[in-house]
Scaffold this active site. Structure first.
Site, PDB file in Angstrom:
ATOM      1  N   LYS A   1      -4.308  -9.938  -6.935  1.00 19.02           N
ATOM      2  CA  LYS A   1      -5.415 -10.792  -6.377  1.00 19.02           C
ATOM      3  C   LYS A   1      -6.533  -9.503  -6.516  1.00 19.02           C
ATOM      4  CE  LYS A   1      -5.687  -8.133  -1.742  1.00 19.02           C
ATOM      5  NZ  LYS A   1      -6.437  -7.947  -0.643  1.00 19.02           N
TER       6      LYS A   1
ATOM      7  N   LYS B   1       0.823  -1.131   0.132  1.00 18.17           N
ATOM      8  CA  LYS B   1      -0.101  -0.130  -0.018  1.00 18.17           C
ATOM      9  C   LYS B   1       1.040   1.304   0.010  1.00 18.17           C
ATOM     10  CE  LYS B   1      -4.352  -1.694   1.682  1.00 18.17           C
ATOM     11  NZ  LYS B   1      -5.356  -1.689   2.588  1.00 18.17           N
TER      12      LYS B   1
ATOM     13  N   LYS C   1     -10.666  -4.484  -4.498  1.00 17.03           N
ATOM     14  CA  LYS C   1     -11.774  -3.362  -4.420  1.00 17.03           C
ATOM     15  C   LYS C   1     -10.972  -1.934  -5.220  1.00 17.03           C
ATOM     16  CE  LYS C   1     -13.695  -4.513  -0.083  1.00 17.03           C
ATOM     17  NZ  LYS C   1     -13.696  -4.009   1.285  1.00 17.03           N
TER      18      LYS C   1
HETATM   19  P1  AMP Z   1     -11.068  -6.449   3.024  1.00 16.58           P
HETATM   20  O1  AMP Z   1     -11.676  -6.091   2.103  1.00 16.58           O
HETATM   21  O2  AMP Z   1      -9.406  -5.935   2.688  1.00 16.58           O
HETATM   22  O3  AMP Z   1     -11.370  -5.925   4.378  1.00 16.58           O
HETATM   23  O4  AMP Z   1     -10.776  -7.930   3.014  1.00 16.58           O
HETATM   24  C1  AMP Z   1     -11.971  -8.629   3.744  1.00 16.58           C
HETATM   25  C2  AMP Z   1     -11.613 -10.278   3.808  1.00 16.58           C
HETATM   26  O5  AMP Z   1     -11.727 -10.509   2.367  1.00 16.58           O
HETATM   27  C3  AMP Z   1     -10.248 -10.431   4.229  1.00 16.58           C
HETATM   28  O6  AMP Z   1     -10.509 -11.712   5.175  1.00 16.58           O
HETATM   29  C4  AMP Z   1      -9.574 -10.847   2.985  1.00 16.58           C
HETATM   30  O7  AMP Z   1      -8.661 -11.887   3.081  1.00 16.58           O
HETATM   31  C5  AMP Z   1     -10.511 -11.321   2.083  1.00 16.58           C
HETATM   32  N1  AMP Z   1     -10.303 -10.968   0.506  1.00 16.58           N
HETATM   33  C6  AMP Z   1      -9.945  -9.904  -0.067  1.00 16.58           C
HETATM   34  N2  AMP Z   1      -9.739 -10.027  -1.281  1.00 16.58           N
HETATM   35  C7  AMP Z   1      -9.629 -11.354  -1.524  1.00 16.58           C
HETATM   36  C8  AMP Z   1      -9.442 -12.187  -2.517  1.00 16.58           C
HETATM   37  N3  AMP Z   1      -9.142 -11.608  -3.809  1.00 16.58           N
HETATM   38  N4  AMP Z   1      -9.472 -13.379  -2.477  1.00 16.58           N
HETATM   39  C9  AMP Z   1      -9.818 -14.117  -1.469  1.00 16.58           C
HETATM   40  N5  AMP Z   1     -10.116 -13.358  -0.142  1.00 16.58           N
HETATM   41  C10 AMP Z   1      -9.826 -12.053  -0.188  1.00 16.58           C
END
Ligand code: AMP
Ligand code: TRP
Length: 336
Positions: free
Chosen positions: A201, A119, A204
């Site tokens: 990956k 980041k 968002k």
């Molecule tokens: P965040 O949106 O960063 O708060 O992520 C929320 C949850 O989604 C966390 O457990 C992340 O590890 C999971 N996550 C986010 N992006 C991915 C992805 N591309 N594949 C699998 N899990 C994800």
């Protein structure tokens, strides 16, 4: 000890933008599955809004994203009878224990966090100090509730290891206080990749939206994104993550939704090309998301959300306050 309370499984998602298919398959769908299977455990799932502000957020959008995520949690199948749902910033103890965790975290270990490094590289100007101390707050989120298991995607593995280290460090310095948690990272789906660039990956915040399916995208857009996903020139549906990352990622998505194994999918498409496979996958994904979207629309307009989240807040607050009091006492803070 916690008396009659069941053991706890806890996780959270940041309300930044609309959740993606990666969040859904790597986290949300998994939360629901575990909630339905692990009957001896109680679930705490929260909206990590304090974590969201470690990068700049528009206040109006943030508020809306919190509501959306709350509705999506329920739409995906979390039920209040099994899962306590709450908003992180409504429980002040998170920030307070976060500060305590910062005080026992070392600069060196925070500097090693790959998510921070990534980041930091992307955001050239105005990187906040909270982005750096973010993992200490995440440790607080988990340790505040004595969570035994924390289901997350692959990208959170390192943060969980730090949480374990901090729990052990605190317990060694001040006496047994925290449960040392374990991550629950599923083998499949823990890392859903970008549809246009399967070396990244699905995220968002990625610039190109074509590679990222958002849960509230129109169904026609979702299908289009899947059908235009990058594959390879071999035209054979075969799982090989290293040499065929695009099709392998799509097979993971297919497998998680259909519950077919990779072998079964390979067999089903032996003499058929990528076109057929992608068309079927587009229908599968759109079908699953359609159900979530329909429930989402009912929930977001029902006015039920506030009452549910008030209930969750009340329950979480009791545990959090008790734990923080114990922590302050052990450290020697305050007068009591
Ligand atoms: P965040 O949106 O960063 O708060 O992520 C929320 C949850 O989604 C966390 O457990 C992340 O590890 C999971 N996550 C986010 N992006 C991915 C992805 N591309 N594949 C699998 N899990 C994800
Ligand atoms: N850091 C997590 C993410 O970016 C979200 C999160 C914050 C979390 N606190 C947590 C996940 C505690 C599990 C447990 O995805």
């Amino acid at each position: 000890m916690r008396g009659k309370m069941k053991k706890i499984v806890l996780s959270g998602i940041k309300p930044t933008g609309i959740p993606t298919l990666g969040n859904y398959l790597g986290a949300l769908k998994n939360f629901v599955k575990l909630q339905n299977e692990m009957k001896d455990y109680e679930f705490f799932i929260f909206i990590a809004d304090l974590h969201a502000i470690t990068v700049p957020q528009d206040p109006k959008e943030l508020k809306q994203n919190i509501k959306n995520l709350a509705a999506i949690y329920l739409a995906a199948g979390l039920v209040p009878e099994r899962t306590t749902l709450f908003v992180q910033s409504e429980i002040n103890e998170h920030a307070a224990l976060g500060f305590v965790m910062q005080s026992i975290s070392y600069m060196g270990e925070l500097e090693r966090m790959t998510q921070y490094k990534d980041k930091m590289q992307k955001q050239v100007q105005g990187v906040s100090s909270a982005l750096f101390t973010y993992p200490s707050l995440m440790a607080a989120d988990i340790l505040l509730y004595d969570a035994e298991y924390v289901p997350v995607g692959d990208d959170q593995k390192q943060h969980l290891e730090l949480t374990r280290d901090l729990a052990i460090r605190f317990n060694n310095r001040f006496g047994e206080t925290f449960v040392v948690p374990e991550g629950l990272i599923s083998e499949k789906g823990a890392r859903i990749m970008d549809l246009q660039d399967p070396s990244k990956k699905m995220d968002k915040s990625s610039e190109g939206e074509r590679g990222c399916v958002f849960l509230l995208d129109p169904l026609s857009t979702i299908k289009k994104k899947i059908k235009s996903a990058v594959t390879d020139s071999e035209a054979q549906v075969r799982y090989d993550k290293d040499n065929k990352p695009g099709i392998s990622n799509l097979m993971t998505i297919y497998s998680l939704i259909s519950e077919l194994s990779y072998e079964e999918i390979e067999e089903k498409y032996t003499s058929r090309g990528y076109g057929d496979f992608k068309k079927d996958l587009a229908e599968l994904v759109a079908g699953e998301i359609e159900v979530v979207q329909n429930r989402y629309r009912e929930i977001i307009n029902s006015g039920k959300l506030d009452a549910l989240f008030d209930q969750g807040k009340e329950k979480a607050k009791v545990l959090a306050a008790k734990k923080l009091h114990k922590v302050y006492k052990k450290i020697g803070l305050g007068r009591y």
